[in-house]
Each structure stands twice: as structure tokens, then as C-alpha cells.
Design an enzyme around this catalytic site. Sequence first.
Site, PDB file in Angstrom:
ATOM      1  N   ASP A   1       0.863  -1.184   0.000  1.00 35.58           N
ATOM      2  CA  ASP A   1       0.000   0.000   0.000  1.00 35.58           C
ATOM      3  C   ASP A   1       0.897   1.231   0.000  1.00 35.58           C
ATOM      4  O   ASP A   1       2.101   1.124   0.262  1.00 35.58           O
ATOM      5  CB  ASP A   1      -0.914  -0.012   1.231  1.00 35.58           C
ATOM      6  CG  ASP A   1      -2.155   0.847   1.049  1.00 35.58           C
ATOM      7  OD1 ASP A   1      -3.232   0.290   0.790  1.00 35.58           O
ATOM      8  OD2 ASP A   1      -2.042   2.089   1.135  1.00 35.58           O
TER       9      ASP A   1
ATOM     10  N   GLU B   1     -14.316  -9.291  -7.634  1.00 37.81           N
ATOM     11  CA  GLU B   1     -14.736  -9.738  -6.295  1.00 37.81           C
ATOM     12  C   GLU B   1     -16.244  -9.558  -6.146  1.00 37.81           C
ATOM     13  O   GLU B   1     -16.822  -8.646  -6.708  1.00 37.81           O
ATOM     14  CB  GLU B   1     -13.976  -8.967  -5.207  1.00 37.81           C
ATOM     15  CG  GLU B   1     -14.050  -7.451  -5.298  1.00 37.81           C
ATOM     16  CD  GLU B   1     -15.186  -6.833  -4.525  1.00 37.81           C
ATOM     17  OE1 GLU B   1     -15.756  -7.518  -3.664  1.00 37.81           O
ATOM     18  OE2 GLU B   1     -15.519  -5.667  -4.807  1.00 37.81           O
ATOM     19  N   PHE B   2     -16.823 -10.462  -5.356  1.00 35.55           N
ATOM     20  CA  PHE B   2     -18.264 -10.379  -5.068  1.00 35.55           C
ATOM     21  C   PHE B   2     -18.478 -10.427  -3.566  1.00 35.55           C
ATOM     22  O   PHE B   2     -19.429 -11.003  -3.080  1.00 35.55           O
ATOM     23  CB  PHE B   2     -19.009 -11.533  -5.755  1.00 35.55           C
ATOM     24  CG  PHE B   2     -18.831 -11.548  -7.244  1.00 35.55           C
ATOM     25  CD1 PHE B   2     -19.581 -10.710  -8.060  1.00 35.55           C
ATOM     26  CD2 PHE B   2     -17.875 -12.362  -7.839  1.00 35.55           C
ATOM     27  CE1 PHE B   2     -19.399 -10.701  -9.439  1.00 35.55           C
ATOM     28  CE2 PHE B   2     -17.683 -12.362  -9.210  1.00 35.55           C
ATOM     29  CZ  PHE B   2     -18.448 -11.535 -10.019  1.00 35.55           C
TER      30      PHE B   2
ATOM     31  N   ASN C   1     -23.993  -6.496  -9.627  1.00 38.39           N
ATOM     32  CA  ASN C   1     -24.374  -5.425  -8.717  1.00 38.39           C
ATOM     33  C   ASN C   1     -25.644  -4.729  -9.189  1.00 38.39           C
ATOM     34  O   ASN C   1     -26.525  -4.418  -8.393  1.00 38.39           O
ATOM     35  CB  ASN C   1     -23.245  -4.394  -8.602  1.00 38.39           C
ATOM     36  CG  ASN C   1     -22.236  -4.778  -7.534  1.00 38.39           C
ATOM     37  OD1 ASN C   1     -22.444  -5.739  -6.810  1.00 38.39           O
ATOM     38  ND2 ASN C   1     -21.161  -4.026  -7.451  1.00 38.39           N
TER      39      ASN C   1
ATOM     40  N   PHE D   1     -32.332 -10.157  -1.328  1.00 37.33           N
ATOM     41  CA  PHE D   1     -32.376  -8.741  -1.737  1.00 37.33           C
ATOM     42  C   PHE D   1     -33.785  -8.258  -2.025  1.00 37.33           C
ATOM     43  O   PHE D   1     -34.042  -7.517  -2.962  1.00 37.33           O
ATOM     44  CB  PHE D   1     -31.425  -8.487  -2.924  1.00 37.33           C
ATOM     45  CG  PHE D   1     -30.009  -8.332  -2.451  1.00 37.33           C
ATOM     46  CD1 PHE D   1     -29.294  -9.440  -2.026  1.00 37.33           C
ATOM     47  CD2 PHE D   1     -29.412  -7.085  -2.371  1.00 37.33           C
ATOM     48  CE1 PHE D   1     -28.012  -9.306  -1.526  1.00 37.33           C
ATOM     49  CE2 PHE D   1     -28.120  -6.941  -1.871  1.00 37.33           C
ATOM     50  CZ  PHE D   1     -27.426  -8.058  -1.448  1.00 37.33           C
TER      51      PHE D   1
ATOM     52  N   CYS E   1     -19.963   0.137  -2.805  1.00 33.46           N
ATOM     53  CA  CYS E   1     -20.033  -0.479  -4.139  1.00 33.46           C
ATOM     54  C   CYS E   1     -21.247  -0.042  -4.950  1.00 33.46           C
ATOM     55  O   CYS E   1     -21.098   0.477  -6.055  1.00 33.46           O
ATOM     56  CB  CYS E   1     -20.073  -1.994  -4.011  1.00 33.46           C
ATOM     57  SG  CYS E   1     -18.464  -2.703  -3.670  1.00 33.46           S
TER      58      CYS E   1
HETATM   59  C1  UDX Z   1     -22.367  -5.298  -2.306  1.00 33.64           C
HETATM   60  C2  UDX Z   1     -22.527  -6.651  -3.010  1.00 33.64           C
HETATM   61  O1  UDX Z   1     -23.379  -7.486  -2.226  1.00 33.64           O
HETATM   62  C3  UDX Z   1     -21.177  -7.307  -3.226  1.00 33.64           C
HETATM   63  O2  UDX Z   1     -21.331  -8.510  -3.967  1.00 33.64           O
HETATM   64  C4  UDX Z   1     -20.276  -6.346  -4.006  1.00 33.64           C
HETATM   65  O3  UDX Z   1     -19.013  -6.910  -4.196  1.00 33.64           O
HETATM   66  C5  UDX Z   1     -20.163  -5.034  -3.263  1.00 33.64           C
HETATM   67  O4  UDX Z   1     -21.474  -4.479  -3.044  1.00 33.64           O
HETATM   68  P1  UDX Z   1     -22.037  -4.455   0.201  1.00 33.64           P
HETATM   69  O5  UDX Z   1     -22.093  -3.079  -0.352  1.00 33.64           O
HETATM   70  O6  UDX Z   1     -20.966  -4.770   1.177  1.00 33.64           O
HETATM   71  O7  UDX Z   1     -21.867  -5.519  -0.998  1.00 33.64           O
HETATM   72  O8  UDX Z   1     -23.409  -4.760   0.929  1.00 33.64           O
HETATM   73  P2  UDX Z   1     -24.775  -5.549   0.704  1.00 33.64           P
HETATM   74  O9  UDX Z   1     -24.965  -6.456   1.842  1.00 33.64           O
HETATM   75  O10 UDX Z   1     -24.898  -6.121  -0.638  1.00 33.64           O
HETATM   76  O11 UDX Z   1     -25.827  -4.362   0.897  1.00 33.64           O
HETATM   77  C6  UDX Z   1     -25.808  -3.212   0.069  1.00 33.64           C
HETATM   78  C7  UDX Z   1     -26.893  -2.242   0.472  1.00 33.64           C
HETATM   79  O12 UDX Z   1     -28.169  -2.728   0.070  1.00 33.64           O
HETATM   80  C8  UDX Z   1     -26.999  -1.963   1.977  1.00 33.64           C
HETATM   81  O13 UDX Z   1     -27.208  -0.578   2.168  1.00 33.64           O
HETATM   82  C9  UDX Z   1     -28.210  -2.757   2.403  1.00 33.64           C
HETATM   83  O14 UDX Z   1     -28.855  -2.206   3.520  1.00 33.64           O
HETATM   84  C10 UDX Z   1     -29.081  -2.658   1.157  1.00 33.64           C
HETATM   85  N1  UDX Z   1     -30.048  -3.746   1.022  1.00 33.64           N
HETATM   86  C11 UDX Z   1     -29.619  -5.029   0.812  1.00 33.64           C
HETATM   87  C12 UDX Z   1     -31.416  -3.492   1.067  1.00 33.64           C
HETATM   88  O15 UDX Z   1     -31.832  -2.338   1.240  1.00 33.64           O
HETATM   89  N2  UDX Z   1     -32.300  -4.516   0.893  1.00 33.64           N
HETATM   90  C13 UDX Z   1     -31.909  -5.797   0.687  1.00 33.64           C
HETATM   91  O16 UDX Z   1     -32.779  -6.667   0.526  1.00 33.64           O
HETATM   92  C14 UDX Z   1     -30.515  -6.071   0.634  1.00 33.64           C
END
Ligand code: UDX
Length: 433
Positions: free
Chosen positions: A35, A151-152, A208, A249, A260
Site C-alpha cells: 500500500d 470480487e463479489f 451489482n 435482496f 459499491c
Molecule cells: C455489495 C454486493 O453485495 C457485493 O457482492 C459487491 O461486491 C459489493 O457491493 P455491500 O455493499 O458490502 O456488498 O453490501 P450488501 O450487503 O450487498 O448491501 C448493500 C446495500 O443494500 C446496503 O445498504 C443494504 O442495507 C441494502 N439492502 C440489501 C437493502 O436495502 N435490501 C436488501 O434486501 C438487501
Amino acid sequence: MSTSPTRIAVFGAGYVGLVTGACFAELGHSVVVRDIVGARIDALRRGEVPIYEPGLDDLLARNSERLTFTLDVADAIEGADFVYVAVGTPPTYSGDADLSAVWTVVDELPVIDRPCTVVMKSTVPVGTGLRVRHRLDERGLEHVGYVSNPEFTAEGTAVKDFMRPDRVVVGAFREEDGDGVAALHAGIDAPVVRCDVASAEMIKLAANAALMTRISFINEIANVCEATGADVVRVAEGIGLDRRIGPSFLRAGVGYGGSCFPKDSLALKQLAANSGYHFQLLNAVIEVNELQKRRVIGKLHHHLGSLRDRNVALLGLAFKPHTDDMREAPSLVLAGRLLAEGANVSAWDPVVDGIDLHGVRMAETVEDAAAGADAVVLVTEWPQLAEVDWSAVAQTMRTKIFVDGRNMLDQEMLRGAGFAVEGIGRAAAGGAA
Ligand code: UDX
């Protein structure tokens, strides 16, 4: 293919780079993480983990003999079979991804005279791989491979998502480069999707976008539920059991945030626009999310009228539970709107601290945040909120309004505690008037 421990250099010690490095070390590879921030590398060398990610500290500690940290490019590249790029790609003012950190890594690579593959972990626009390939060729590094391996991993479950993913995506220009990256994942039980580089880049952006589309979809269904007397929680359950749809979701709420989704949706929108295509559905998904963050304000107006001099407590600030990440958190928009309307805003979050929310009073406890409030708004579904004695909290409030922005708590219980309750999309549950 190399013999004895494969050596991986990971550029970037953020969420993605650290999780990638720690997980590859766990899989038995020798990893060096590089880094540019000295304090971060010093902390990592001392065994301190600079981010909050469950399981990461254990993984780093357990694999410390296979993991080193450096500021020095030459150190990192020395003997590396793979160079993972896991640097930030934040949005520029126009919404395009800023790839300057990616280019810096590519341009800093020294002359490499043995087999080596550059692997893109950072989320980048489709077409980036081809541009990197050209740049490597121009620098006389034709023999260095290039692979897209997106990455996911979601924050809070990143280690599990890496070690037990739904799939591993490997997009390569040359079959043998893809073989090498696929082999790095030996020990991970998941299908490997092999494809071209552009498709791998698009898989990340499209995955995404699909998830965001589902969230905005269920949020719009929730809004129609409120207007028509249905309960979105039951509706989500009812449609989620359809195997063609599935249950993930489909939680209605105050909108998505995080590092993300907002960034990657803008990047995909710009990518499409730059190619002459107006991505209408994605635009709507983004707009619905922006409006959803503000809907709580309307609910508060409905109960309280003007919000001037009203006391509102925000419970949970992080964009989702089990993270301290505030990037694009809906709480930021909510706090800003409430303050703009003249409300006094207090807030509680079990992890987020030290953040200056310009005029928001940070409280140590839920009880302290809610004392004297006219309304509490559950913004982030931290499990701690299920343990609170809501009757006791209600007694300390000036007006007893509860807006459950995540449909987390039992509405009957909250009513029993003395609250007028609003959820998101829960008219049939007695939420909206
Ligand atoms: C996401 C993707 O899941 C991941 O695969 C990608 O690599 C990066 O982006 P992350 O941002 O860490 O990951 O969180 P995630 O758990 O997916 O939630 C994202 C947002 O959606 C959160 O603000 C969460 O509160 C919201 N969300 C999620 C909802 O409002 N409703 C849902 O049903 C699911």
C-alpha cells in the site's frame, strides 16, 4: 505453472486487498500486500487491522508467517507469480470510475523477466482490461499475463464470501493465464466461470446492477403497498418463495448505500452513456433509491407536521450492520434533510464513531439518543436494537413516534410499548395511515 508456494503480490490494503491477501494466505499461498499509506502498513506489521471486518483479524493472525506488508513496489513484485490489483476506483465528478490508482500500479511495475500475471480485482469499466493489456505491451511486458477476477464480497461477510463464494469468475485473453488464476482458487468449492476479459468485467457490474434493481423494485412495491393497504414483508415472502424469483435482496427499507452499489451503478450508467446507450432501467433504479432515502421525512411530517425544533433520533448510521462504513449511507441523507428542516438530530451507532455529522449529537446509548425525542428512526438494523427495552425508551420521549426504516422490529410489540409505528411498505401491518 510455478512449483512450491505461489507468491502473490496484492496492491492495495483496503477492504478488498486485505481480504484477498488474507484469504489467499489461508489457501496456502505466500502473499505480500503493498500500500502507499505508511501508517496503514506500519499498523498491519504490528498486527493491527485498520478496518472492521469480522474474521479478518483472525485470518491475518493465523497466516502471519505467509503474509508480509510493504510500501515498496520492488519488494512486492520480487518473485511474484501474480500481481493482484485491489486499489480504489472511486467515481469522478462525472460518475465515471477514476482509474488513476490502477494506472499507477500498471506503470510502476518494474521490468519483469519471468512468468507473471496481473490480475484485476478492483471493479473497473468494461474495456479496462484491454487498455491495460495494450499498456503492458507498450512497456515491453507482452509476456506478462492479464486476467480479470472480480470480487463479489459484501462488507461484514467478506471473508466467508471469498472462501465460500457462489462462483469464481476468471476472464482472460490467454487460456493459460486463466488456468493459473483458476488454480489459485484450489481449495475453494465453487463453480469457476471462464470467459473473456470484457465479459468478466461486465459480470461484476451486471451482478451489482441486478441486486440494486431488486432493492429498488421491492422499495417501489413497498411504496405501492403503503398506498393500497398491503404489507411488503408478506409480499416479499410470497414472491420470494417462487424459485424463479428467490428470496434474496427483497428487503424494503431506506435504500441501499455502501462503497459499491452507488459507485458501481454510476460507473455502469456512465459506461453505457459513453458508448451511446441510455440505460433507462438503471437510471430509474438510481432515482428510486435517492427518493427512498428521503421517504422517512414524509412519514415524520405526517405525524409531526413541521420538523422545526423537533427532536429526532437516528438509530444506526452505518450503511448496513456489522460494518463501520459510512460511505453513501442513507443516514447521511436523512441527517442532512432533518437538519435542513430545522430538526435537532441525535444518533447512536455501536461501531461508527468519531465521524463529524455536522450538527448531529452522537449518543453513547440508544436510550441517550432517544431521551426527549419526538421520533426515533431505525436506520440500520443492528441486532442490538432487538434487545432494547422499548417501553422504557418510550417513557423518556416527548412524542412517541417510531419509524422502522428496515422493518426490523415487531410492530405489535412497539405499539404495546406506546409508540405510533411506521414501517416501510407495511400499511396492512397498521403502519401507514
Ligand atoms: C455489495 C454486493 O453485495 C457485493 O457482492 C459487491 O461486491 C459489493 O457491493 P455491500 O455493499 O458490502 O456488498 O453490501 P450488501 O450487503 O450487498 O448491501 C448493500 C446495500 O443494500 C446496503 O445498504 C443494504 O442495507 C441494502 N439492502 C440489501 C437493502 O436495502 N435490501 C436488501 O434486501 C438487501
